[in-house]
Design a protein around this motif. Structure first.
Motif, PDB file in Angstrom:
ATOM      1  N   LEU A  51      41.836  68.853  -5.094  1.00  0.00           N
ATOM      2  CA  LEU A  51      40.691  68.860  -6.009  1.00  0.00           C
ATOM      3  C   LEU A  51      39.837  67.601  -5.892  1.00  0.00           C
ATOM      4  N   GLU A  52      40.280  66.641  -5.091  1.00  0.00           N
ATOM      5  CA  GLU A  52      39.519  65.406  -4.925  1.00  0.00           C
ATOM      6  C   GLU A  52      38.388  65.599  -3.919  1.00  0.00           C
ATOM      7  N   GLU A  53      37.344  64.781  -4.043  1.00  0.00           N
ATOM      8  CA  GLU A  53      36.300  64.727  -3.021  1.00  0.00           C
ATOM      9  C   GLU A  53      36.698  63.618  -2.063  1.00  0.00           C
ATOM     10  N   PRO A  54      37.005  63.937  -0.812  1.00  0.00           N
ATOM     11  CA  PRO A  54      37.622  62.958   0.088  1.00  0.00           C
ATOM     12  C   PRO A  54      36.852  61.659   0.251  1.00  0.00           C
ATOM     13  N   ASN A  55      35.526  61.719   0.388  1.00  0.00           N
ATOM     14  CA  ASN A  55      34.764  60.483   0.578  1.00  0.00           C
ATOM     15  C   ASN A  55      34.902  59.546  -0.617  1.00  0.00           C
ATOM     16  N   ILE A  56      34.884  60.109  -1.820  1.00  0.00           N
ATOM     17  CA  ILE A  56      34.986  59.291  -3.029  1.00  0.00           C
ATOM     18  C   ILE A  56      36.362  58.635  -3.131  1.00  0.00           C
ATOM     19  N   GLU A  57      37.408  59.369  -2.728  1.00  0.00           N
ATOM     20  CA  GLU A  57      38.765  58.858  -2.898  1.00  0.00           C
ATOM     21  C   GLU A  57      39.124  57.757  -1.910  1.00  0.00           C
ATOM     22  N   VAL A  58      38.274  57.519  -0.908  1.00  0.00           N
ATOM     23  CA  VAL A  58      38.510  56.389  -0.008  1.00  0.00           C
ATOM     24  C   VAL A  58      38.593  55.088  -0.799  1.00  0.00           C
ATOM     25  N   TRP A  59      37.740  54.948  -1.806  1.00  0.00           N
ATOM     26  CA  TRP A  59      37.630  53.674  -2.523  1.00  0.00           C
ATOM     27  C   TRP A  59      38.893  53.293  -3.280  1.00  0.00           C
ATOM     28  N   PRO A  60      39.370  54.119  -4.233  1.00  0.00           N
ATOM     29  CA  PRO A  60      40.586  53.689  -4.942  1.00  0.00           C
ATOM     30  C   PRO A  60      41.796  53.570  -4.026  1.00  0.00           C
ATOM     31  N   ARG A  61      41.818  54.349  -2.932  1.00  0.00           N
ATOM     32  CA  ARG A  61      42.949  54.266  -2.020  1.00  0.00           C
ATOM     33  C   ARG A  61      43.024  52.896  -1.347  1.00  0.00           C
ATOM     34  N   ILE A  62      41.868  52.253  -1.152  1.00  0.00           N
ATOM     35  CA  ILE A  62      41.856  50.931  -0.529  1.00  0.00           C
ATOM     36  C   ILE A  62      42.696  49.939  -1.332  1.00  0.00           C
ATOM     37  N   ASP A 138      31.862  53.736   8.778  1.00  0.00           N
ATOM     38  CA  ASP A 138      31.456  53.012   7.571  1.00  0.00           C
ATOM     39  C   ASP A 138      32.612  52.902   6.585  1.00  0.00           C
ATOM     40  N   HIS A 139      33.410  53.969   6.457  1.00  0.00           N
ATOM     41  CA  HIS A 139      34.580  53.902   5.572  1.00  0.00           C
ATOM     42  C   HIS A 139      35.585  52.885   6.105  1.00  0.00           C
ATOM     43  N   ARG A 140      35.757  52.848   7.403  1.00  0.00           N
ATOM     44  CA  ARG A 140      36.701  51.878   7.981  1.00  0.00           C
ATOM     45  C   ARG A 140      36.179  50.460   7.798  1.00  0.00           C
ATOM     46  N   ALA A 141      34.853  50.289   7.882  1.00  0.00           N
ATOM     47  CA  ALA A 141      34.264  48.963   7.657  1.00  0.00           C
ATOM     48  C   ALA A 141      34.496  48.510   6.223  1.00  0.00           C
ATOM     49  N   PHE A 142      34.402  49.450   5.276  1.00  0.00           N
ATOM     50  CA  PHE A 142      34.630  49.063   3.888  1.00  0.00           C
ATOM     51  C   PHE A 142      36.089  48.704   3.651  1.00  0.00           C
ATOM     52  N   ASN A 143      36.993  49.466   4.251  1.00  0.00           N
ATOM     53  CA  ASN A 143      38.415  49.113   4.152  1.00  0.00           C
ATOM     54  C   ASN A 143      38.636  47.696   4.667  1.00  0.00           C
ATOM     55  N   ASN A 144      38.005  47.372   5.800  1.00  0.00           N
ATOM     56  CA  ASN A 144      38.142  46.049   6.398  1.00  0.00           C
ATOM     57  C   ASN A 144      37.550  44.970   5.501  1.00  0.00           C
ATOM     58  N   LEU A 145      36.358  45.232   4.950  1.00  0.00           N
ATOM     59  CA  LEU A 145      35.700  44.278   4.057  1.00  0.00           C
ATOM     60  C   LEU A 145      36.576  43.951   2.861  1.00  0.00           C
ATOM     61  N   VAL A 200      27.415  45.358   5.347  1.00  0.00           N
ATOM     62  CA  VAL A 200      26.334  46.349   5.290  1.00  0.00           C
ATOM     63  C   VAL A 200      26.870  47.730   5.655  1.00  0.00           C
ATOM     64  N   ALA A 201      27.671  47.807   6.715  1.00  0.00           N
ATOM     65  CA  ALA A 201      28.268  49.087   7.107  1.00  0.00           C
ATOM     66  C   ALA A 201      29.172  49.616   6.001  1.00  0.00           C
ATOM     67  N   GLY A 202      29.957  48.710   5.409  1.00  0.00           N
ATOM     68  CA  GLY A 202      30.852  49.123   4.339  1.00  0.00           C
ATOM     69  C   GLY A 202      30.121  49.659   3.133  1.00  0.00           C
ATOM     70  N   MET A 203      28.958  49.092   2.822  1.00  0.00           N
ATOM     71  CA  MET A 203      28.194  49.560   1.674  1.00  0.00           C
ATOM     72  C   MET A 203      27.672  50.978   1.868  1.00  0.00           C
ATOM     73  N   ARG A 204      27.485  51.370   3.128  1.00  0.00           N
ATOM     74  CA  ARG A 204      27.045  52.744   3.381  1.00  0.00           C
ATOM     75  C   ARG A 204      28.122  53.747   3.002  1.00  0.00           C
ATOM     76  N   SER A 205      29.373  53.298   2.908  1.00  0.00           N
ATOM     77  CA  SER A 205      30.446  54.229   2.589  1.00  0.00           C
ATOM     78  C   SER A 205      30.434  54.632   1.119  1.00  0.00           C
TER      79      SER A 205
END
Length: 395
Positions: A51-62, A138-145, A200-205
Motif C-alpha cells: 500500500l506504500e508509494e515506493p518513491n515516497i518510502e525511500v525517505w524514511p527508509r534512509i 537521484d534516490h541513491r544520491a539522496f541516500n548518500n547525502l 542537488v541530485a538528492g533534492m530531485r528525489s
C-alpha cells in the motif's frame, strides 16, 4: 507526482493471504502458535508494504541506518543497474561482478530483502516495487547525502544537545551540524562542489518523476495572469540549478515570460549553464531582492532549512515588493504537518532538518511565522506529493 502503486489485483491476493494466515493463527495451538503468529505478521507486513508509494518510502527508509548502509554498499559496488528490466541476478553473478566475499553479499542482501527492497528466490534476487526507485540515481544520491552529510550530525544530537543545555539553535550558537562538525553545512558544501552537486541530485528525489510536484496548478494559475513576453513570470529563489523551473517550463510550454532561478554563484558554477527556457541570476536570499516586478516569487524546500528568525529575515526582502505591486504572488512549497498525529515520514523529515537549524512546520506554525512578516495564508494547495504549496497574501 508519478507513482508506482501495487496493482489492485495484487493487493487483493495479499489480502487473501492475510486472511488465510489469520485463520491459521486462530486454529493454532501449543508450539505451532508462535509459527502461526510469525506467518500472520509477515503476510500483514507484505500487505502494508504493497500500500506504500515506493518513491515516497525511500525517505524514511534512509533513517533505518542498516538499510541505508546496505543501499550505499550496493551503490559502491555498481550493482543497481544490473537489476533493470525486472532482471533476476543470481548469487554466482553477483560474486563474479563484485569479486566480493560471498558472506558479504549474503549479509547485505539479507538486510535489503528484509526491507522488502529485493525478493529472494532459488534463481537469485529481484527488485520489488519498493526497490525499483533505487534505479533512479537521484534516490541513491539522496541516500548518500543523508548517510554521509546529515545522519552523522543526527547521531551526535544526544551529545551536542546536552552540551548546549537542550537549547534550540540560534544564529549566534550555530546549528547542531556546526556543533558536531565545526562549520555550517552550507559553508561546507560551498567548499566541496562535488558534494553540492550530489545534494542537488538528492533534492530531485523529493518528487521522482515529477520534480515540480502537482500541488500548484502552474498552467491554470499562470494562464490567468496574462503574462507577456519580456515580463518576469517566476523568480525561483534559492532554486538550485533550475531543475524545478525546467520541468514547469516543459509541462506548460504555453506560459510566456521569463523564468529566473536565483542561487549562489557557486551553485551555478557546478553546471555548464541553465536549462533551456531558464535564466540564472546570482543572489543571496538574505539580501534585497533585485527582481522588482515578478508575477510569482517562489521558494521550494527552502523554509524548512531555516529557523523562524532566518525565514523572517529573507521574507523581509520580498514583502515590500508584494506591497508595491498587488499582481505579485508569494508561493512557499514545503511540508504542512498536521497539528497532531504526524506520520512517521513527517516526524523523520522534521527531525532530519534539526541539525542544519531548520524544521518542518504545521499549519499553526506557518501562520505564526508568516504573521511576523505581515503575511497570512491565502490558500494551501495540495497534490499527490507530501509537500503542499502555501500561497501567501498580505495581512
Amino acid at each position: 507526482m508519478a507513482d508506482s502503486y501495487t496493482p489492485p489485483a495484487e493487493i487483493a491476493a495479499l489480502v487473501a493471504n492475510v486472511n488465510k494466515a489469520a485463520a491459521g493463527f486462530e486454529a493454532a495451538v501449543g508450539g505451532d502458535l508462535h509459527v502461526a503468529r510469525r506467518n500472520l505478521q509477515l503476510e500483514a507486513q507484505k500487505l502494508l508494504y504493497s500500500l506504500e508509494e515506493p518513491n515516497i518510502e525511500v525517505w524514511p527508509r534512509i533513517f533505518q541506518v542498516n538499510v541505508s548502509t546496505a543501499v550505499e554498499i550496493l551503490s559502491n559496488l555498481g550493482l543497481w543497474e544490473k537489476f533493470e528490466g525486472g532482471k533476476t541476478v543470481s548469487m554466482a553473478e553477483l560474486l563474479e561482478l563484485t569479486k566480493a566475499d560471498e558472506i558479504i553479499i549474503i549479509r547485505v542482501f539479507r538486510q535489503l530483502t528484509a526491507a522488502h527492497i529485493f525478493v529472494e528466490s532459488p534463481a537469485g534476487f529481484t527488485l520489488t516495487p519498493l526497490g525499483l526507485p533505487y534505479l533512479n540515481p537521484d534516490h541513491r544520491a539522496f541516500n548518500n547525502l543523508m548517510f554521509f552529510d546529515i545522519i552523522p550530525a543526527i547521531m551526535a544530537m544526544p551529545r551536542t544537545l546536552a552540551e548546549h543545555g537542550y537549547k534550540a539553535p540560534t544564529k549566534e550558537s550555530g546549528t547542531p551540524y556546526k556543533w558536531a562538525h565545526g562549520e555550517e553545512l552550507w559553508t561546507w558544501l560551498g567548499s566541496h562542489p562535488d558534494r553540492a552537486l550530489n545534494m542537488v541530485a538528492g533534492m530531485r528525489s523529493h518528487n521522482a518523476g515529477n520534480v515540480s510536484g502537482d500541488a500548484y496548478p502552474w498552467g491554470t494559475e499562470l494562464g490567468k495572469l496574462n503574462i507577456k513576453d519580456g515580463e518576469v513570470a517566476v523568480v525561483d529563489i534559492a532554486g538550485g540549478q533550475g531543475h524545478i523551473m525546467e520541468e514547469v517550463r516543459k509541462r506548460n510550454p504555453e506560459i510566456k515570460g521569463k523564468f529566473i532561478v536565483q542561487d549562489l554563484q557557486s551553485t551555478f558554477d557546478a553546471v555548464s549553464g541553465p536549462p533551456e527556457g531558464v535564466e540564472f541570476m546570482a543572489h543571496d536570499i538574505f539580501t534585497p531582492q533585485p527582481v522588482k516586478d515578478a508575477y510569482i516569487y517562489y521558494y521550494r524546500h527552502i523554509f524548512h532549512d531555516w529557523s523562524d528568525a532566518d525565514c523572517t529575515t529573507f521574507l523581509g526582502q520580498v514583502v515590500p515588493l508584494l506591497k508595491a505591486q498587488p499582481k505579485s504572488k508569494l508561493l512557499l512549497v514545503d511540508l504542512v504537518l498536521p497539528d497532531t498525529n504526524a506520520t512517521m515520514q513527517d516526524a523523520v523529515r522534521d527531525l532530519s532538518m534539526f541539525p542544519i537549524g531548520g524544521l518542518e512546520r504545521n499549519e499553526s506554525q506557518w501562520t505564526e511565522l508568516l504573521a511576523k512578516s505581515g503575511l497570512k495564508i491565502k490558500k494551501i494547495w495540495r497534490g499527490s506529493e507530501p509537500e503542499a504549496c502555501v500561497e501567501c497574501e498580505l495581512l
